[in-house]
Scaffold this motif. Structure first.
Motif, PDB file in Angstrom:
ATOM      1  N   ALA A  66       1.106  -0.953  -0.407  1.00 54.69           N
ATOM      2  CA  ALA A  66      -0.033   0.093  -0.069  1.00 54.69           C
ATOM      3  C   ALA A  66       1.188   1.659  -0.039  1.00 54.69           C
ATOM      4  O   ALA A  66       0.382   2.089  -0.697  1.00 54.69           O
ATOM      5  CB  ALA A  66      -0.970   0.077   1.300  1.00 54.69           C
ATOM      6  N   CYS A  67       1.865   1.867   1.134  1.00 56.48           N
ATOM      7  CA  CYS A  67       2.976   2.639   0.830  1.00 56.48           C
ATOM      8  C   CYS A  67       3.537   2.281  -0.671  1.00 56.48           C
ATOM      9  O   CYS A  67       3.895   3.544  -0.518  1.00 56.48           O
ATOM     10  CB  CYS A  67       4.130   2.168   1.536  1.00 56.48           C
ATOM     11  N   ALA A  68       3.888   1.617  -1.269  1.00 54.66           N
ATOM     12  CA  ALA A  68       4.622   1.758  -2.628  1.00 54.66           C
ATOM     13  C   ALA A  68       3.071   2.741  -3.445  1.00 54.66           C
ATOM     14  O   ALA A  68       4.224   3.070  -4.719  1.00 54.66           O
ATOM     15  CB  ALA A  68       4.906   0.299  -3.056  1.00 54.66           C
ATOM     16  N   ASN A  69       2.627   2.441  -3.524  1.00 49.27           N
ATOM     17  CA  ASN A  69       1.228   3.523  -4.496  1.00 49.27           C
ATOM     18  C   ASN A  69       1.320   4.625  -4.091  1.00 49.27           C
ATOM     19  O   ASN A  69      -0.280   5.251  -4.730  1.00 49.27           O
ATOM     20  CB  ASN A  69      -0.359   2.714  -4.207  1.00 49.27           C
ATOM     21  N   ILE A  70       1.329   4.921  -2.778  1.00 48.20           N
ATOM     22  CA  ILE A  70       1.509   6.452  -2.308  1.00 48.20           C
ATOM     23  C   ILE A  70       2.885   6.665  -2.453  1.00 48.20           C
ATOM     24  O   ILE A  70       3.932   7.028  -2.011  1.00 48.20           O
ATOM     25  CB  ILE A  70       1.177   6.800  -1.168  1.00 48.20           C
ATOM     26  N   ASP A  71       2.927   8.255  -3.660  1.00 55.88           N
ATOM     27  CA  ASP A  71       4.097   8.795  -4.189  1.00 55.88           C
ATOM     28  C   ASP A  71       4.530  10.444  -3.360  1.00 55.88           C
ATOM     29  O   ASP A  71       3.864  10.451  -1.803  1.00 55.88           O
ATOM     30  CB  ASP A  71       3.617   9.873  -5.321  1.00 55.88           C
ATOM     31  N   LEU A  72       6.101  10.203  -2.815  1.00 57.48           N
ATOM     32  CA  LEU A  72       6.817  10.742  -1.720  1.00 57.48           C
ATOM     33  C   LEU A  72       6.944  12.227  -2.476  1.00 57.48           C
ATOM     34  O   LEU A  72       7.442  11.829  -3.801  1.00 57.48           O
ATOM     35  CB  LEU A  72       6.927   9.988  -0.615  1.00 57.48           C
ATOM     36  N   PRO A  73       7.150  13.469  -1.801  1.00 57.22           N
ATOM     37  CA  PRO A  73       8.451  14.267  -2.825  1.00 57.22           C
ATOM     38  C   PRO A  73       9.910  13.639  -2.608  1.00 57.22           C
ATOM     39  O   PRO A  73      10.130  13.187  -1.633  1.00 57.22           O
ATOM     40  CB  PRO A  73       7.907  15.341  -1.113  1.00 57.22           C
ATOM     41  N   GLU A  74      10.173  13.988  -3.446  1.00 58.38           N
ATOM     42  CA  GLU A  74      11.946  13.914  -3.531  1.00 58.38           C
ATOM     43  C   GLU A  74      13.058  14.230  -2.665  1.00 58.38           C
ATOM     44  O   GLU A  74      13.552  13.710  -2.581  1.00 58.38           O
ATOM     45  CB  GLU A  74      12.135  13.695  -4.952  1.00 58.38           C
ATOM     46  N   GLU A  75      12.633  15.817  -2.673  1.00 61.33           N
ATOM     47  CA  GLU A  75      13.421  16.666  -2.138  1.00 61.33           C
ATOM     48  C   GLU A  75      13.052  16.593   0.137  1.00 61.33           C
ATOM     49  O   GLU A  75      12.413  16.446  -0.374  1.00 61.33           O
ATOM     50  CB  GLU A  75      13.475  18.243  -1.745  1.00 61.33           C
TER      51      GLU A  75
END
Length: 286
Positions: A137-146
């Motif tokens: 489920a976490c892999a489907n949520i994008d995170l900010p790069e910086e």
């Protein structure tokens, strides 16, 4: 006689090791993706029942019960309403936990972890949420790069902001509460605070459903809420909760922000979740 390589290893450990002054450890990772990997690793590597407290540099906290690489309860969370392991569906719990973890690691680093004894014993039939389910489920949520950085001027100029009371840009606590109650409300409705405009009805409050309020009921609700707001010294937004005696059965919560009013039917045992949703809605409007 001890092997020279072992002696060298022990000497290196003694030379490089430093005593910890706090039970918390720092999870390595400058990027949110790295910190999320460390959180998931902590879950995967926790076999015996433990309470894991994660705290970001800005104080954002997530506390979970973990055992056998499974999350069995969510104790504290600052970035959203606390999921209910008794009432929410498994799929909803997994999605909510993945979102809470992603919000936590998106906060400024470093991330601290403290492993504590759990407050309660783990039930034999408590299977929890597996590491694999949460990681997927976490892999489907994008995170900010910086890393998230906030710049504050040395001498900020104070300005007074005035908003038009009729502006659509005003925070909408009632609408936020209405949207958030979607996951556990038995029925809900959203109307204008003057009762003239009816926006939405869902669940048991929908048209032709047993709890659908007619115009007379809505007018009475609006009249009572206006009277409550007049008598109360509390500023808007406000929440009013009505519960059956004994705490069993169906309760109803009303949230009014001056522009809209939301009514939500819920299991009376879900009062804590309703209050958490109210706090989140109120904070979003401030």
């Amino acid at each position: 006689m001890m092997d020279p390589e072992i002696l060298d290893l022990l000497e290196e450990i003694g030379r490089t090791s430093t005593a910890r002054l706090t039970p918390a450890i720092c999870l390595a990772g400058k990027r949110p993706q790295d910190r999320r990997s460390q959180v998931l690793k902590a879950i995967r590597c926790t076999i015996l029942p433990r309470r894991l407290d994660f705290v970001a540099a800005d104080g954002t906290r997530l506390s979970i019960d973990v055992g056998s690489s499974r999350v069995t309860n969510i104790l504290e969370c600052d970035t959203g309403p606390k999921p209910d392991f008794e009432m929410d569906t498994r799929a909803s719990l997994i999605e909510q936990l993945a979102r809470l973890i992603s919000d936590l690691v998106s906060a400024p680093g470093p991330l601290q972890l403290e492993s504590l004894c759990p407050d309660t014993s783990l039930a034999a039939d408590d299977v929890g949420l597996t590491y694999s389910e949460v990681a997927t489920a976490c892999a489907n949520i994008d995170l900010p790069e910086e890393p998230r950085v906030t710049l504050v001027p040395d001498n900020p100029i104070e300005t007074e902001s005035v908003q038009d009371p009729n502006s659509d840009d005003l925070p909408a606590a009632a609408k936020t509460f209405y949207d958030g109650m979607d996951r556990f409300a038995l029925g809900r409705f959203l109307i204008s605070s003057d009762g003239i405009e009816v926006s939405q009805f869902e669940g048991l409050c929908a048209q032709d459903q047993p709890a659908h309020p007619d115009k007379d009921v809505l007018s009475e609700i609006i009249r009572d809420l206006v009277g409550w707001q007049t008598d109360s010294s509390t500023d808007l937004p406000q929440m009013v909760v009505m519960r059956p005696s004994g705490g069993q059965g169906t309760g109803v919560a009303f949230v009014s922000d001056g522009k809209n009013t939301t009514g939500a039917l819920h299991d009376a045992r879900k009062l804590e979740a309703v209050v958490s949703m109210w706090k989140s809605s109120k904070n979003a409007a401030e």
